[in-house]
Scaffold this active site. Sequence first.
Site, PDB file in Angstrom:
ATOM      1  CG  PHE A 112      -0.332   0.544   2.627  1.00 12.56           C
ATOM      2  CD1 PHE A 112      -0.650   2.056   3.104  1.00 12.56           C
ATOM      3  CD2 PHE A 112       0.304  -0.001   2.631  1.00 12.56           C
ATOM      4  CE1 PHE A 112      -0.342   1.993   4.388  1.00 12.56           C
ATOM      5  CE2 PHE A 112       0.969   0.298   4.274  1.00 12.56           C
ATOM      6  CZ  PHE A 112       0.905   1.472   4.756  1.00 12.56           C
ATOM      7  CE  LYS A 113       3.970   0.625   5.180  1.00 16.39           C
ATOM      8  NZ  LYS A 113       5.156   0.607   6.279  1.00 16.39           N
TER       9      LYS A 113
END
Length: 471
Positions: A112-113
């Site tokens: 998700f980063k």
Amino acid sequence: MEYVSTRGGTRAVDFEGALFSGYAPDGGLFMPQRIPSLDRDTLRRWSSLSYPELVKELCSLFVPAELVPRNALNELIDKAFSRFRHKNVVHLSRLKDGLNILELWHGVTYAFKDLSLSCTGQFLQYFLQKKQKHVNILVGTSGDTGSSAIESVRGQKNVDIFVLLPRGLCTQIQELQMTTVIEDNVHVFAAHGNSDEIEEPIKELFADVDFAGKYNLMSLNSVNWSRIMVQIAHYFYAYFQCTPSLDTTPLPSVEIVVPTGGGGNITAGCIAQKMGLPVQLVTVVNSNDIIHRTVQHGDFSLAESVKATLASAMDIQEPYNVERILWLLSGSDSHLIKTLMEQFNISKRLKLPEDLHRKLSETLGSCSASDEDIVRAMRRCWEENRYLLCPHSAVAAHYHYSQPHSIPRCCLSPASAAKFQDALVRAGLVPQTPPEITALTAMETRSSPLERGQDWAQVLRGRIEAVVQQW
């Protein structure tokens, strides 16, 4: 829009100043002086927007057009998401038993980063090119941040990035996603220490204001406001995907379950809530449960040691973004936050004031999951849906399976199961490995060791000074 330190000892800065900072000079974290409030009409209008369009709308509230004109902002965000594998950038999987999984991991590193860091990388380039400036980025990673940060700036002439990873405590794939990037501007250090220990030399370098200024140090951890800002969009998108209607008064609530390590993502959720989004937030952790204890009992105190778990990116004892949440809930009381955090820094123990604890427990629910809970959730999700969860997503699924719900619920999924093959095998499941990940094992690697007994801050200083001399 100006940004102030949670501890109140630093002058306000604009978005560019917050972007190029790590910790504020007084040790605090930058937050917007004012949180915009959204009305029902705005929420209705936004409800049909795609994820990238939501990111654009939200960023425009926090990045003034005088700094980045709106059409330039739109172009930067479009470019940031151009390498994502899914046409919608993120995707909601609706599974059995009301389990909604928001897949935030369709970027280059399957985590998700990539969402926030790809945007942050574009913002950096925008300002660096305008000012012909060079920066040195310091990043400590418990697994996914390092590779996402590297991908956001690899090969760029006006950026060098220095990444510290905890050797042997990331998965092999996470480590390879960092050490196989052979670029002149990428410097990876494999430290013999845990996720909290590798943050200490980074904090020390940022606290040396003269050194940080001379060498243009900045952070891409979720210390950086830009990452929090982009992540606010997760909550709006999840809400609009899961709410049954926007025509009732009051607007219906949606519960969002957030796997939590350093606390950046749940901080973004608290800001979304403060902006007027009707979400109920649940922070879920593994056996490193300091946030759970803080929510339930007001006990923000370290355990004896960090426990190694299947959800390794959440093996964190000092979730630094809790400071931002407490600042928000205290009514921006920087004097109180400074006092509390200084007390914590000295003793590593803190009992929240009763009023602040009450506000925290009204804002967040919480849950912790053992490795056995994680394995059970992974197995059940596969058996019922033929859907593989990463162990961090399984922490959220454990909460879903163990807690009945009366309103729609969405679990945020921070990483692809493909990155956590050992956990899948432990759960008796068969990994499904994309070819890009399989290829990593045959690639050349490069990293520098940081041994116990070395002065890690001094090693970092030396490498940064040597790199700068080569410009």
